[in-house]
Design a protein around this motif. Structure first.
Motif, PDB file in Angstrom:
ATOM      1  N   GLY A  23       0.818  -1.211   0.000  1.00  0.00           N
ATOM      2  CA  GLY A  23       0.000   0.000   0.000  1.00  0.00           C
ATOM      3  C   GLY A  23       0.849   1.257   0.000  1.00  0.00           C
ATOM      4  N   LEU A  24       1.899   1.283   0.818  1.00  0.00           N
ATOM      5  CA  LEU A  24       2.780   2.450   0.866  1.00  0.00           C
ATOM      6  C   LEU A  24       3.542   2.619  -0.450  1.00  0.00           C
ATOM      7  N   HIS A  25       3.922   1.503  -1.065  1.00  0.00           N
ATOM      8  CA  HIS A  25       4.592   1.577  -2.371  1.00  0.00           C
ATOM      9  C   HIS A  25       3.665   2.231  -3.391  1.00  0.00           C
ATOM     10  N   ARG A  26       2.407   1.835  -3.407  1.00  0.00           N
ATOM     11  CA  ARG A  26       1.444   2.412  -4.345  1.00  0.00           C
ATOM     12  C   ARG A  26       1.173   3.884  -4.035  1.00  0.00           C
ATOM     13  N   ALA A  27       1.361   4.256  -2.760  1.00  0.00           N
ATOM     14  CA  ALA A  27       1.148   5.649  -2.365  1.00  0.00           C
ATOM     15  C   ALA A  27       2.339   6.543  -2.693  1.00  0.00           C
ATOM     16  N   SER A 285      -1.161  -7.344  -8.350  1.00  0.00           N
ATOM     17  CA  SER A 285      -0.085  -7.383  -7.365  1.00  0.00           C
ATOM     18  C   SER A 285       0.965  -8.438  -7.704  1.00  0.00           C
ATOM     19  N   PRO A 306      -3.639  -3.780   1.817  1.00  0.00           N
ATOM     20  CA  PRO A 306      -2.946  -2.798   0.973  1.00  0.00           C
ATOM     21  C   PRO A 306      -3.773  -1.568   0.603  1.00  0.00           C
ATOM     22  N   GLU A 310      -2.620   2.134   1.489  1.00  0.00           N
ATOM     23  CA  GLU A 310      -2.414   3.089   0.399  1.00  0.00           C
ATOM     24  C   GLU A 310      -3.167   4.393   0.659  1.00  0.00           C
ATOM     25  N   ARG A 314      -1.221   7.844   1.060  1.00  0.00           N
ATOM     26  CA  ARG A 314      -1.416   9.000   0.167  1.00  0.00           C
ATOM     27  C   ARG A 314      -1.673  10.276   0.967  1.00  0.00           C
TER      28      ARG A 314
END
Length: 420
Positions: A23-27, A285, A306, A310, A314
Motif C-alpha cells: 500500500g505504501l509503495h502504491r502511495a 499485485s 494494501p 495506500e 497518500r
C-alpha cells in the motif's frame, strides 16, 4: 518485482508479508528497510521486492540500528496485535510481544518526518486509555502532533469489516497539511469479488454462491503460531462466513470443481488466492507468499490491507509535500484519553483522591479506583496512606521501551519459533 526508487523513503518495522508495504509503495514511498521476525514473511518480502529486508527481532540493535536511518521520511509498522486484541487477554505492556511503546521510542532516535503505526481496535478501548495517553504525551515530548483514528477496511474498497486503530504523527509544520482519507465505500461484495476465482474449475453453482455471498465478510483472522492451522477465525467469525455461504473451518487447496454440490448443501471453503484478494491483494499485485498453506494464510490474515495502507499513505505523502491548504494544528498532546493518567503524570508527588475525583469529573471515588486498577496493569501505581487520606503517585511504565534488562529479551530467546 517492486523496487525502492522514490523520493520519499520509509523504514517499515514488523512488515509481515507486505500488506502495508504494498500500500505504501502504491502511495509513492520507497523502502529503505523492512524489518520482520517471521522467516516465511521475510522470504515473501524478498521474493517480491528488491528492498533491503532485515530478518529477526526488530528490537535487536545487532540486526539494525534505528539511528542509521535518522531523518527518514516515514517510520511505519504494524506492531504485534495480541497484546491489545479483544479476543485475547489484553495484557498490554505485560505481554512480552508488545512493541508499540518501543516503536514510539524510536521516533526520538530516528526523528522521522511522519509516523504510521496500526493495530487492532482493542487498543482504542478504555482498557488502554492510559497506554494511549502515554503514547501521545511521549510523541509530544519529541515534538510531534499525533492523532488516532479507527478505520474500517470496508470504507476503502475491501469487502471485509477489519477495523484497524491507526496512529499518525508528524512534526507540526507537516501536520498542518495532513487529513485523514475520506471513506470511499465500494459496492463490491465477497461474491462479486471472488466470482472468477470460485468459478475457475467449472463449478456450475457459482452464480448461486455469488447471491449467497452478497455482503461484506467478517474480519479475517490470521492467528498466531500458538494456535491451530488455517481457518477463518473464532466461532463468531465462522458463523458470519457461514451466512455468506462460506465454510470457515479451513482453507481449500483449490476452487470447487464441476461435480461440487450446491452451496446450500455444502458451502465452499476459500483458497489462499481468494483470501489474499479479500485482503486487498489484487491480480495486479502478482504477490507470491512463501511457505505452505498455513504459513501463507497467517501472513495474509495478519496483514494490514494494501488499499487501506495506500489510502493513509497518500494522505501522509500529500502532507509531506505540503499539498492543499494548511489547517490549524491542535496543541501537542491536547487530547486527553485518560484524565487520571494525565493528573498523575503531571504531578511531581503524590496526588490525593479528592484531586483525582475532580480530574475525572465524575465525582465518584469508585470510578477513580476502577480507573486506577486498569492503569496499574500498565504502570506502577504507588499508594500512600496517612492522616490526610489516600494519595497516589504514578511509577514506572511496565512496557518494553528498549531496556537491556527487560524480561522480553529472555522471552524472545526462548520462544523465538512461536512468536508472531
Amino acid at each position: 518485482m517492486f523496487d525502492s526508487v522514490s523520493p520519499l523513503q520509509v523504514v517499515e518495522i514488523c512488515a509481515g508479508a507486505g500488506g502495508q508495504s504494498l500500500g505504501l509503495h502504491r502511495a509513492g514511498f520507497g523502502h529503505s528497510l523492512a524489518v520482520e521476525l517471521d522467516p516465511f514473511a521475510a522470504a515473501t518480502l524478498r521474493a517480491n521486492t528488491t528492498w533491503k529486508v532485515a530478518e529477526g527481532d526488530v528490537a535487536d540493535l545487532e540486526l539494525w540500528n534505528p539511528a542509521d536511518y535518522a531523518g527518514i521520511d516515514l517510520l511505519a509498522g504494524g506492531v504485534p496485535c495480541p497484546p491489545f486484541s479483544i479476543a485475547g487477554k489484553q495484557l498490554g505492556s505485560s505481554d512480552e510481544r508488545d512493541l508499540f511503546a518501543w516503536a514510539v521510542e524510536q521516533v526520538g532516535v530516528m526523528r522521522p518526518r511522519a509516523v504510521l503505526l496500526e493495530n487492532v481496535r482493542g487498543l482504542g478501548t478504555n482498557r488502554f486509555a492510559g497506554y494511549r495517553q502515554r503514547v501521545l504525551d511521549r510523541l509530544a515530548e519529541f515534538g510531534y502532533s499525533a492523532d488516532w483514528r479507527l478505520l474500517n477496511s470496508s470504507d476503502h474498497g475491501v469487502p471485509q469489516l477489519r477495523p484497524r486503530f491507526v496512529l499518525v504523527a508528524m512534526q507540526p509544520e507537516d501536520a498542518a497539511y495532513f487529513r485523514w482519507p475520506e471513506p470511499s465505500p465500494s459496492e463490491v461484495t465477497v461474491g462479486t469479488l471472488l466470482r472468477d476465482l470460485m468459478a475457475a474449475n467449472g463449478w456450475p453453482h457459482v452464480d448461486a454462491w455469488v447471491e449467497l455471498a452478497n455482503g461484506i465478510g467478517p474480519t479475517l483472522v490470521g492467528g498466531s503460531k500458538k494456535h491451530g492451522g488455517a481457518d477463518l477465525g473464532p466461532t463468531r467469525a465462522k458463523a458470519g462466513w457461514a451466512k455468506l455461504g462460506v465454510d470457515g473451518k479451513g482453507i481449500a487447496d483449490s476452487a470447487p470443481g464441476p461435480d461440487a454440490p450446491h452451496p446450500s448443501v455444502t458451502p465452499p471453503k476459500l483458497t489462499i488466492q481468494m483470501v489474499a484478494r479479500l485482503q486487498g491483494w489484487n491480480s495486479e499485485s502478482e504477490w507470491a507468499f512463501a511457505g505452505r498453506k498455513t504459513a501463507q494464510y497467517r501472513q495474509i490474515g495478519n496483514a494490514f490491507p494494501p488499499p487501506v495502507a495506500e489510502a493513509v499513505g497518500r494522505s501522509i505523502r500529500s502532507a509531506l509535500l505540503h499539498e492543499g491548504m494548511p489547517h490549524e494544528v491542535p496543541e501537542l498532546s491536547a487530547d486527553v484519553h485518560d484524565p487520571i493518567y494525565r493528573a498523575l503524570s503531571d504531578a511531581e508527588g503524590f496526588v490525593p483522591m479528592s484531586q483525582l475525583i475532580s480530574a475525572l469529573n465524575e465525582f465518584s471515588q469508585a470510578s477513580v479506583e476502577r480507573r486506577l486498577a486498569v492503569l496499574a496493569q500498565d504502570f506502577e501505581v504507588e499508594v500512600l496512606n496517612d492522616t490526610k487520606g489516600t494519595s497516589y503517585r504514578l511509577g514506572e511504565f511496565k512496557g518494553f521501551t528498549g531496556q537491556a534488562e527487560h524480561r522480553r529479551h529472555a522471552y524472545i530467546a526462548e520462544h523465538r519459533g512461536r512468536v508472531s
